[in-house]
Each structure stands twice: as structure tokens, then as C-alpha cells.
Enzyme design. Structure first.
Site, PDB file in Angstrom:
ATOM      1  N   GLY A  13     -14.807  27.818 -44.413  1.00 13.33           N
ATOM      2  CA  GLY A  13     -15.503  26.804 -45.149  1.00 13.33           C
ATOM      3  C   GLY A  13     -16.742  25.987 -44.481  1.00 13.33           C
ATOM      4  O   GLY A  13     -17.459  26.774 -43.538  1.00 13.33           O
ATOM      5  N   GLN A  14     -16.712  25.200 -45.204  1.00 16.62           N
ATOM      6  CA  GLN A  14     -18.856  24.100 -45.449  1.00 16.62           C
ATOM      7  C   GLN A  14     -19.073  24.320 -43.976  1.00 16.62           C
ATOM      8  O   GLN A  14     -20.077  24.445 -42.898  1.00 16.62           O
ATOM      9  CB  GLN A  14     -18.434  23.693 -45.566  1.00 16.62           C
ATOM     10  CG  GLN A  14     -20.059  22.505 -46.154  1.00 16.62           C
ATOM     11  CD  GLN A  14     -20.184  21.692 -46.435  1.00 16.62           C
ATOM     12  OE1 GLN A  14     -19.495  20.212 -46.629  1.00 16.62           O
ATOM     13  NE2 GLN A  14     -21.116  20.838 -46.819  1.00 16.62           N
ATOM     14  N   LEU A  15     -18.198  23.342 -42.608  1.00 16.21           N
ATOM     15  CA  LEU A  15     -18.181  23.666 -41.738  1.00 16.21           C
ATOM     16  C   LEU A  15     -18.348  24.160 -40.892  1.00 16.21           C
ATOM     17  O   LEU A  15     -19.374  25.177 -39.700  1.00 16.21           O
ATOM     18  CB  LEU A  15     -17.779  21.918 -41.506  1.00 16.21           C
ATOM     19  CG  LEU A  15     -18.330  21.422 -39.923  1.00 16.21           C
ATOM     20  CD1 LEU A  15     -19.715  20.667 -40.353  1.00 16.21           C
ATOM     21  CD2 LEU A  15     -17.142  20.211 -39.705  1.00 16.21           C
ATOM     22  N   TYR A 141      -5.435  12.826 -47.897  1.00 14.32           N
ATOM     23  CA  TYR A 141      -6.254  13.531 -47.267  1.00 14.32           C
ATOM     24  C   TYR A 141      -6.267  12.576 -45.721  1.00 14.32           C
ATOM     25  O   TYR A 141      -6.502  12.673 -44.591  1.00 14.32           O
ATOM     26  CB  TYR A 141      -7.935  14.102 -47.766  1.00 14.32           C
ATOM     27  CG  TYR A 141      -8.150  14.677 -46.120  1.00 14.32           C
ATOM     28  CD1 TYR A 141      -8.346  15.645 -45.964  1.00 14.32           C
ATOM     29  CD2 TYR A 141      -9.720  13.368 -46.818  1.00 14.32           C
ATOM     30  CE1 TYR A 141      -9.945  15.856 -45.034  1.00 14.32           C
ATOM     31  CE2 TYR A 141     -11.015  14.297 -45.734  1.00 14.32           C
ATOM     32  CZ  TYR A 141     -10.985  15.129 -45.066  1.00 14.32           C
ATOM     33  OH  TYR A 141     -11.895  15.467 -44.363  1.00 14.32           O
ATOM     34  N   LYS A 145      -5.522  12.187 -41.644  1.00 12.85           N
ATOM     35  CA  LYS A 145      -6.310  12.239 -40.635  1.00 12.85           C
ATOM     36  C   LYS A 145      -6.775  10.603 -39.459  1.00 12.85           C
ATOM     37  O   LYS A 145      -6.520  11.252 -38.972  1.00 12.85           O
ATOM     38  CB  LYS A 145      -8.167  12.054 -40.760  1.00 12.85           C
ATOM     39  CG  LYS A 145      -8.626  13.149 -41.920  1.00 12.85           C
ATOM     40  CD  LYS A 145      -8.478  14.578 -40.599  1.00 12.85           C
ATOM     41  CE  LYS A 145      -8.749  15.997 -41.454  1.00 12.85           C
ATOM     42  NZ  LYS A 145      -9.067  16.530 -40.527  1.00 12.85           N
TER      43      LYS A 145
HETATM   44  C1  AKB Z   1     -14.385  14.814 -48.384  1.00 13.60           C
HETATM   45  O1  AKB Z   1     -15.336  14.263 -49.636  1.00 13.60           O
HETATM   46  O2  AKB Z   1     -13.152  14.711 -48.779  1.00 13.60           O
HETATM   47  C2  AKB Z   1     -14.946  15.054 -47.210  1.00 13.60           C
HETATM   48  C3  AKB Z   1     -15.542  13.988 -45.918  1.00 13.60           C
HETATM   49  C4  AKB Z   1     -16.248  12.894 -46.655  1.00 13.60           C
HETATM   50  O3  AKB Z   1     -13.926  14.036 -45.604  1.00 13.60           O
HETATM   51  N1  AKB Z   1     -16.102  15.498 -47.266  1.00 13.60           N
END
Ligand code: AKB
Length: 317
Positions: A13-15, A141, A145
Site C-alpha cells: 500500500g501507499q504507506l 472506514y 477505525k
Molecule cells: C482517506 O482519505 O481515506 C485516507 C485517510 C485520511 O485515512 N487517506
């Protein structure tokens, strides 16, 4: 120096791409095991194909390599997550449970769990959003979290598992591309400018969001993981700030180097997500507990991004 055996889940992934390389430099190629559901075309060193929704698969790798630290970076992000909410919840939560349970059962010493500014929703102070705010996320999402933050805190409280976490702002880097996030525009815009192409932005010109340069994001992650255990007072996830800007501000900064660069605004469903997020973050707990301090602002990030993207282009021609 003692040696750690590190497992990175979601290394493509990106990170993950950048963090894997930094951890390889720090701990040595043989002590870092990168993993993802697809093979990598960028990473050297040890790599395992791993679907982290499979508990036995995670456990097998942890046992085989005698893993002492896990960085669990795999997740479906904010914008993509809205396309299939139940699948997003399932992937984000199942992978986290598998990492937490495997770590508990195999006495893994430290775990890193990335959270996000997506945990915040309406009902928070949008400027300098405090560490301890009401969390009413607007995306699945973000919901995953918030739940994840509570679960890592629970595993720390009940089982003493040393899980550490950061609420990342949008991450911007030249090394890798993000996928499926609301802040992704701020990476794509540089690639368009470099290629002398116009950019159509999916957010409106004034949509100010918290962002961070990759260099700072990686350094923050490693500094948090290296901090003495007794310094860690936030066991959910630390607020982290780098900079804040709107699409109009980043475009103007790019135009100083590319005066002909053109941007048009065509906000889509991602604008609603951006509207629910903070504009800037109060990260005083991270500053106090592990001396966090960002190095990059919009100007210095833009110069570094463009210099590095040019270097990469030269390498490929
Ligand atoms: C997103 O845009 O979903 C991520 C984040 C801020 O967690 N880059």
C-alpha cells in the site's frame, strides 16, 4: 542492539511501500517480512503472500518467523469503503482481530495500528480538533477505525498488549500511489502537474483538510514505536498533524513552479466525506508524549515532491 522480527501486513500500500523500506534499513533485510495479498513489484527482501482475513495464515507467518512486532496497514479506505460497506467492515475488522489475537497468543511485543482523521465526524470542533472529541464518523472506514481504536485499547487494558496507533491525516508522497481515499487528490495533482496535464479535482476548491508529507508520516510512526512504553498515555490513537490546505492552495503552490498548470473542480460524493472531517488537528498529546514535531509545510513538501518526481522520471527514461 537487540533485534526485532517485523511483520508488515499491507506492505504494497501507499504507506506500506515506504515504511517497509525504512524498517529494512533500520532492522536489516532479513529481519523484516513484508506481506500483502498480491506479490510486490517494488520491494526487496522477504515477502509473503498473506490474506490477513485468514487467521491461520497470519498465525503461521508469526510463528514461522518468530515475529516480535506487527505493523498492520491493510484496510479499505474511506471512498472505496462506501462502495461496499459490509465488505469494508468485514475486511477492516477481521484483519484487525486476527492481528490482535495472533499477537496475544504468540506474545508479540508491539503492534502498530493505523487510525485516521476519518474517526471524526460532525459534532467536533473543525479547527484544531482535540484529541478527546466525540467520535461520530460518517464513513464505514471511519466506523471501523473508531471500533479498532477501542479494540486496541481493550487488548492493552486486558492483556497488556503494547499496541500503538496514530490518526493519520491524508498522506502525500512521491514513492507510491494511494488507493480509494478522499485525500488522494493531493497526490494525483502533482503527477498531473509534472506531466503538464490539467487536473480535475473531485473536491471543491475550499475543502481544507489535514495532510502530512510521507517523510513526516514515516518518521512519526517509527518515533511512536520507539518511544518508551511509559511515555505512551494515549492507548486509543494519537492525533497527528502535519499541515492543512485546500485544493486551491495546493494548486497555487504548484503554479509557482508550473505557471501553466490548470485545475478544474468537479466535486463528487467524496466532498461529503471531506465536509465531515476536521480542517486541522490538535496533536499536543503526541508532541508532549513522544516529542512529535512535523518538518514539512505545503511549500517545502511541494518542492521535495516535484524534485523527487523529476528524479524518478529521469531514471525511467
Ligand atoms: C482517506 O482519505 O481515506 C485516507 C485517510 C485520511 O485515512 N487517506
Amino acid at each position: 542492539m537487540h533485534t526485532e522480527k517485523i511483520l508488515i501486513i499491507g506492505a504494497n500500500g501507499q504507506l506500506g511501500t515506504v515504511l517497509t523500506q525504512r524498517l529494512q534499513e533500520k532492522w536489516g533485510l532479513k529481519n523484516v517480512i513484508a506481506s500483502d495479498i498480491y506479490p510486490s513489484d517494488q520491494l526487496n527482501g522477504k515477502f509473503e503472500i498473506l490474506d490477513a482475513t485468514n487467521f491461520d495464515g497470519v498465525q503461521k507467518i508469526v510463528k514461522h518467523y518468530r515475529i516480535t512486532q506487527i505493523y498492520h496497514l491493510a484496510a479499505v479506505l474511506s471512498a472505496n469503503g462506501e462502495k461496499d460497506p459490509l465488505k469494508t467492515w468485514n475486511i477492516n475488522m477481521t484483519t484487525l482481530f486476527n492481528v490482535l489475537e495472533t499477537s496475544r497468543l504468540n506474545s508479540v511485543g508491539k503492534v502498530f495500528f493505523p487510525s485516521s482523521i476519518a474517526v471524526f465526524g460532525d459534532n467536533v470542533q473543525k479547527e484544531l480538533t482535540p484529541q478527546y472529541s466525540i467520535l461520530t464518523p460518517s464513513t464505514v472506514y471511519g466506523m471501523s477505525k473508531v471500533a479498532g481504536e477501542n479494540w486496541v485499547s481493550y487488548y492493552h487494558e486486558k492483556y497488556g498488549l503494547d499496541v500503538r496507533s496514530i490518526r493519520y491525516p491524508g498522506v502525500i508522497g512521491y514513492q507510491s500511489l494511494p488507493g480509494g481515499g478522499t485525500t488522494d487528490y493531493a497526490v494525483e495533482i502533482y503527477h498531473k502537474a509534472m506531466n503538464n496535464e490539467p487536473f480535475e479535482c473531485f473536491l471543491k476548491n475550499t475543502a481544507t483538510l489535514p495532510m502530512i508529507y510521507m517523510e513526516d508520516a514515516i518518521r512519526a510512526t517509527i518515533e511512536l514505536m520507539d518511544a518508551p512504553k511509559t511515555n505512551i498515555t494515549v492507548r486509543s490513537s494519537y492525533n497527528l498533524a502535519g499541515m492543512s490546505f485546500s485544493p486551491m492552495q495546493i494548486a497555487k503552490t504548484i503554479q509557482k513552479l508550473y505557471p501553466d498548470f490548470k485545475i478544474a473542480y468537479k466535486p463528487d460524493f467524496r466532498q461529503e466525506i471531506a465536509d465531515s472531517w476536521p480542517q486541522s488537528i490538535d496533536d499536543s498529546c503526541a508532541r508532549k508524549d513522544w516529542n512529535w514535531m512535523p518538518n514539512y509545510n505545503l511549500e517545502s513538501m511541494t518542492e521535495d515532491m516535484i524534485r523527487n518526481l523529476k528524479l524518478r522520471e529521469e531514471c525511467f527514461v
